[in-house]
Design a protein around this motif. Sequence first.
Motif, mmCIF file in Angstrom:
data_model
loop_
_atom_site.group_PDB
_atom_site.id
_atom_site.type_symbol
_atom_site.label_atom_id
_atom_site.label_comp_id
_atom_site.label_asym_id
_atom_site.label_seq_id
_atom_site.Cartn_x
_atom_site.Cartn_y
_atom_site.Cartn_z
ATOM 1 N N PRO A 117 0.824 -1.224 0.000
ATOM 2 C CA PRO A 117 0.000 0.000 0.000
ATOM 3 C C PRO A 117 0.854 1.269 0.000
ATOM 4 O O PRO A 117 1.831 1.382 0.744
ATOM 5 N N LYS A 118 0.480 2.195 -0.878
ATOM 6 C CA LYS A 118 1.133 3.497 -0.931
ATOM 7 C C LYS A 118 0.077 4.562 -1.128
ATOM 8 O O LYS A 118 -0.960 4.314 -1.735
ATOM 9 N N LEU A 119 0.351 5.730 -0.594
ATOM 10 C CA LEU A 119 -0.493 6.904 -0.817
ATOM 11 C C LEU A 119 0.375 8.008 -1.396
ATOM 12 O O LEU A 119 1.553 8.140 -1.035
ATOM 13 N N HIS A 120 -0.211 8.799 -2.283
ATOM 14 C CA HIS A 120 0.502 9.924 -2.875
ATOM 15 C C HIS A 120 0.311 11.139 -1.965
ATOM 16 O O HIS A 120 -0.790 11.676 -1.861
ATOM 17 N N ILE A 121 1.379 11.545 -1.305
ATOM 18 C CA ILE A 121 1.342 12.624 -0.313
ATOM 19 C C ILE A 121 2.490 13.583 -0.613
ATOM 20 O O ILE A 121 3.634 13.145 -0.791
ATOM 21 N N ASN A 122 2.199 14.877 -0.666
ATOM 22 C CA ASN A 122 3.239 15.889 -0.913
ATOM 23 C C ASN A 122 4.093 15.542 -2.138
ATOM 24 O O ASN A 122 5.316 15.628 -2.107
ATOM 25 N N ASP A 123 3.412 15.110 -3.191
ATOM 26 C CA ASP A 123 4.039 14.841 -4.489
ATOM 27 C C ASP A 123 4.933 13.611 -4.541
ATOM 28 O O ASP A 123 5.721 13.458 -5.488
ATOM 29 N N ILE A 124 4.859 12.733 -3.544
ATOM 30 C CA ILE A 124 5.604 11.475 -3.611
ATOM 31 C C ILE A 124 4.719 10.336 -3.110
ATOM 32 O O ILE A 124 3.693 10.558 -2.458
ATOM 33 N N ASP A 125 5.135 9.102 -3.399
ATOM 34 C CA ASP A 125 4.427 7.923 -2.918
ATOM 35 C C ASP A 125 5.038 7.474 -1.598
ATOM 36 O O ASP A 125 6.248 7.208 -1.521
ATOM 37 N N ILE A 126 4.191 7.410 -0.580
ATOM 38 C CA ILE A 126 4.597 7.000 0.764
ATOM 39 C C ILE A 126 4.072 5.587 1.023
ATOM 40 O O ILE A 126 2.874 5.329 0.919
ATOM 41 N N TYR A 127 4.978 4.690 1.388
ATOM 42 C CA TYR A 127 4.613 3.321 1.748
ATOM 43 C C TYR A 127 4.123 3.301 3.192
ATOM 44 O O TYR A 127 4.716 3.931 4.071
ATOM 45 N N TYR A 128 3.030 2.554 3.445
ATOM 46 C CA TYR A 128 2.509 2.456 4.807
ATOM 47 C C TYR A 128 1.855 1.092 5.016
ATOM 48 O O TYR A 128 1.542 0.377 4.055
#
Length: 97
Positions: free
Chosen positions: A2-13
């Motif tokens: 799972p990743k979310l696009h946050i502040n112009d990048i993909d963050i893994y969580y």
Amino acid sequence: MPKLHINDIDIYYETSGQGQPILFIHGLGSSSRDWEAQATFFAKSHQVLTFDLRGHGQSQKPPGPYSISLFASDAAGLIKSLGLTSVHVVGISLGGM
């Protein structure tokens, strides 16, 4: 993965468990894997959130510079994207800042 696009990048969580949310933030040069034992334990009674800071683990690694305020903005963006209004925060080293 799972990743979310946050502040112009993909963050893994990762999330697990149910209840009051706890966000675990790892230290410099590390990843969310640092929290595997704690995540397993606390997921019995809480919603556990772990993520890889930008430039770490499975999150995107854009060119720097990075700052504490940028890491904090990414963490806040993750919380907001997951629809949470408040979380308990546990950090070690850089994650504690």
